[in-house]
Write an enzyme that holds these catalytic residues in place. Structure first.
Site, mmCIF file in Angstrom:
data_model
loop_
_atom_site.group_PDB
_atom_site.id
_atom_site.type_symbol
_atom_site.label_atom_id
_atom_site.label_comp_id
_atom_site.label_asym_id
_atom_site.label_seq_id
_atom_site.Cartn_x
_atom_site.Cartn_y
_atom_site.Cartn_z
ATOM 1 N N HIS A 1 19.363 29.814 0.602
ATOM 2 C CA HIS A 1 20.289 29.381 -0.531
ATOM 3 C C HIS A 1 20.208 30.621 -1.387
ATOM 4 C CE1 HIS A 1 22.366 26.940 -3.574
ATOM 5 N NE2 HIS A 1 21.377 26.928 -4.184
ATOM 6 N N ASN B 1 18.763 28.037 -9.808
ATOM 7 C CA ASN B 1 19.486 27.356 -8.887
ATOM 8 C C ASN B 1 20.984 26.979 -9.447
ATOM 9 O OD1 ASN B 1 20.594 25.771 -6.915
ATOM 10 N ND2 ASN B 1 18.995 24.643 -6.570
#
Length: 316
Positions: free
Chosen positions: A61, A86
């Site tokens: 990610h 994130n």
């Protein structure tokens, strides 16, 4: 990395954390303070990036580094921390040391918490130690409009933010690897390597050098027009450059390459769009030789040189 360059026109530097230089934390601290764009990616398969691992991080990610801080603790020691976001913006966050609810925060006073904007929210943003960051993440990219040329000490010597030392000069030049003429390939074949394009970089002495006469330099080599709608099958070339110290500012032949001193390079040949290197050099003449790994690989390229002293750059 390429998107950051396209959006800003700046210089992006990517570091693989397993082989990162010992001063990388200080570099991140300075870059964050100066407002650079910093991104990072986690180890793992991006195809599995739909759910988090048990530690709250998502494999393969992409994340953003929103702050870097050296925090003094009530125990008398210091913690080297990185704040990461994130992009999902939810409560999928790191749950290891220095997470939002970790007891380590009890050792940080209220003023310091306010200064670094510590908060306890499930918003996708979290702190973690630099050591955990290097273990859990694979690479970090720093994009600066004007790169900082500070010569950073290692983490153990000094983790304070130094006064920024931005580049004051930037020179750029275009070139080509032409088939049958200047596609010499790597130094695996020194005879053909000598046919590659050669660029003369001349560093002039600093006017107020004091005790430090060395010049701080960043060199970047970018291959151009490899991702093109007109040529959908065209692949990125494996590229790199080598920097040599030379006495006479003339084009070097095969015999010269047997004797001149290499003072640096961009690392292994890789199929990135842009590769770079940071150097400290004495005033004088230097030769930059951009090359593809395979000979007879035509293409266009762009060289940028950032410096804290006056320089000239031309093709030989």
């Amino acid at each position: 990395m390429d998107a950051l360059v396209d959006l800003t026109g700046g210089l992006a530097e990517m570091y693989v954390l397993e082989s990162a230089p010992p001063h990388l934390y200080n570099f991140l601290l300075q870059a964050s303070t100066n407002g650079a764009f910093i991104t990072c990616s986690r180890k793992g398969d991006w195809k599995e990036s739909r759910k988090a691992d048990s530690n709250g991080l998502v494999s393969g990610h992409a994340y953003t580094i929103s702050a870097v801080a050296t925090v003094k603790l009530s125990t008398g020691s210091e913690a080297y921390l990185v704040r990461i976001r994130n992009p999902w913006g939810n409560d999928t966050e790191w749950n290891g040391k220095w997470n939002d609810s970790d007891t380590n925060w009890h050792n940080v006073d209220l003023n310091t918490k306010e200064k670094i904007d510590y908060s306890k929210r499930g918003d996708g943003e979290f702190w973690m130690s630099y050591q955990d960051f290097c273990r859990e993440f694979e690479e970090v990219t720093i994009c600066s409009l004007i790169p900082d040329l500070t010569h950073h000490p290692t983490l153990k010597n000094n983790a304070a933010v130094e006064a920024p030392h931005p580049a004051t000069v930037m020179k750029s030049i275009h070139g080509r690897w032409e088939e049958g003429k200047s596609c010499g390939g790597s130094r695996n074949n020194l005879v053909s390597f000598a046919n590659n394009p050669q660029f003369l970089l001349t560093l002039l002495p600093k006017t107020n050098q004091g005790n430090d006469s060395k010049c701080n330099i960043v060199i970047a080599l970018m291959q151009l027009r490899r991702r093109c709608v007109r040529h959908p099958r065209r692949k990125m070339l494996q590229i790199a450059f080598v920097v040599f110290k030379i006495i006479e500012p003339i084009r070097q032949n095969l015999q010269n390459f047997l004797h001149i001193e290499e003072i640096g390079n961009s690392g292994p040949y890789v199929n990135y769009r842009e590769v770079f290197g940071r150097y400290q050099m004495n005033p004088g003449h230097y030769l930059i030789v951009p090359a593809t790994f395979e000979p007879d690989s035509p293409g266009s390229f762009f060289i940028r040189v950032y410096s804290d002293t006056q320089i000239t750059l031309r093709e030989l």
